[in-house]
Design a protein around this motif. Sequence first.
Motif, PDB file in Angstrom:
ATOM      1  N   LEU A  45     -39.429  64.055  83.346  1.00 12.55           N
ATOM      2  CA  LEU A  45     -40.162  63.875  84.592  1.00 12.55           C
ATOM      3  C   LEU A  45     -39.785  64.941  85.621  1.00 12.55           C
ATOM      4  O   LEU A  45     -40.650  65.486  86.306  1.00 12.55           O
ATOM      5  CB  LEU A  45     -39.900  62.490  85.177  1.00 12.55           C
ATOM      6  CG  LEU A  45     -40.545  61.310  84.484  1.00 12.55           C
ATOM      7  CD1 LEU A  45     -40.118  60.012  85.150  1.00 12.55           C
ATOM      8  CD2 LEU A  45     -42.057  61.440  84.489  1.00 12.55           C
ATOM      9  N   PHE A  46     -38.499  65.234  85.718  1.00 15.56           N
ATOM     10  CA  PHE A  46     -38.020  66.245  86.651  1.00 15.56           C
ATOM     11  C   PHE A  46     -38.605  67.613  86.305  1.00 15.56           C
ATOM     12  O   PHE A  46     -39.100  68.329  87.173  1.00 15.56           O
ATOM     13  CB  PHE A  46     -36.487  66.288  86.617  1.00 15.56           C
ATOM     14  CG  PHE A  46     -35.899  67.393  87.438  1.00 15.56           C
ATOM     15  CD1 PHE A  46     -35.881  67.310  88.816  1.00 15.56           C
ATOM     16  CD2 PHE A  46     -35.353  68.507  86.828  1.00 15.56           C
ATOM     17  CE1 PHE A  46     -35.336  68.323  89.586  1.00 15.56           C
ATOM     18  CE2 PHE A  46     -34.806  69.524  87.586  1.00 15.56           C
ATOM     19  CZ  PHE A  46     -34.802  69.433  88.965  1.00 15.56           C
ATOM     20  N   THR A  49     -42.301  67.752  87.077  1.00 14.65           N
ATOM     21  CA  THR A  49     -42.504  67.768  88.523  1.00 14.65           C
ATOM     22  C   THR A  49     -42.213  69.147  89.107  1.00 14.65           C
ATOM     23  O   THR A  49     -42.977  69.651  89.925  1.00 14.65           O
ATOM     24  CB  THR A  49     -41.607  66.725  89.212  1.00 14.65           C
ATOM     25  OG1 THR A  49     -41.884  65.451  88.648  1.00 14.65           O
ATOM     26  CG2 THR A  49     -41.846  66.684  90.696  1.00 14.65           C
ATOM     27  N   THR A  52     -45.097  71.605  88.010  1.00 13.84           N
ATOM     28  CA  THR A  52     -46.482  71.310  88.377  1.00 13.84           C
ATOM     29  C   THR A  52     -46.653  71.152  89.884  1.00 13.84           C
ATOM     30  O   THR A  52     -47.664  71.555  90.419  1.00 13.84           O
ATOM     31  CB  THR A  52     -46.990  70.025  87.687  1.00 13.84           C
ATOM     32  OG1 THR A  52     -46.133  68.943  87.998  1.00 13.84           O
ATOM     33  CG2 THR A  52     -47.082  70.221  86.196  1.00 13.84           C
ATOM     34  N   VAL A  53     -45.665  70.584  90.545  1.00 14.09           N
ATOM     35  CA  VAL A  53     -45.797  70.309  91.972  1.00 14.09           C
ATOM     36  C   VAL A  53     -45.108  71.376  92.820  1.00 14.09           C
ATOM     37  O   VAL A  53     -45.685  71.874  93.789  1.00 14.09           O
ATOM     38  CB  VAL A  53     -45.219  68.911  92.305  1.00 14.09           C
ATOM     39  CG1 VAL A  53     -45.272  68.645  93.788  1.00 14.09           C
ATOM     40  CG2 VAL A  53     -45.973  67.845  91.538  1.00 14.09           C
TER      41      VAL A  53
END
Length: 107
Positions: A45-46, A49, A52-53
């Motif tokens: 998830l990290f 993130t 992409t973000v």
Amino acid sequence: MISAINAIGIFLLFIGSFVLQFFLSKSESRWPGLVLPLLNFMFSLFYITIFTVAVPEGGGGFGLPEAIILFLVYNVTTVIFMTIYGSCRGKRRKQQALDKMTVQDLE
């Protein structure tokens, strides 16, 4: 280019993590066996993130399809860890049921 020594080290680290998961899953408490899958999931998830973000548009970040594929690829080891966990815990539950039946038969 990755050298042969680095490749062997990565391979041994990979195998070592699966062996560690096997031993953690066999422990009496169920929580130690969930540590590696949880850490692996959080890392994926990290990583998704961050790329992409946090990376601005046009800065080499991933789009949504690439992020989904990368998320699935990173979680292959999470699935393997959870399979090892489920297998070990299932065997433990069966053994506990047999032990309980044996105690009841002795009474």
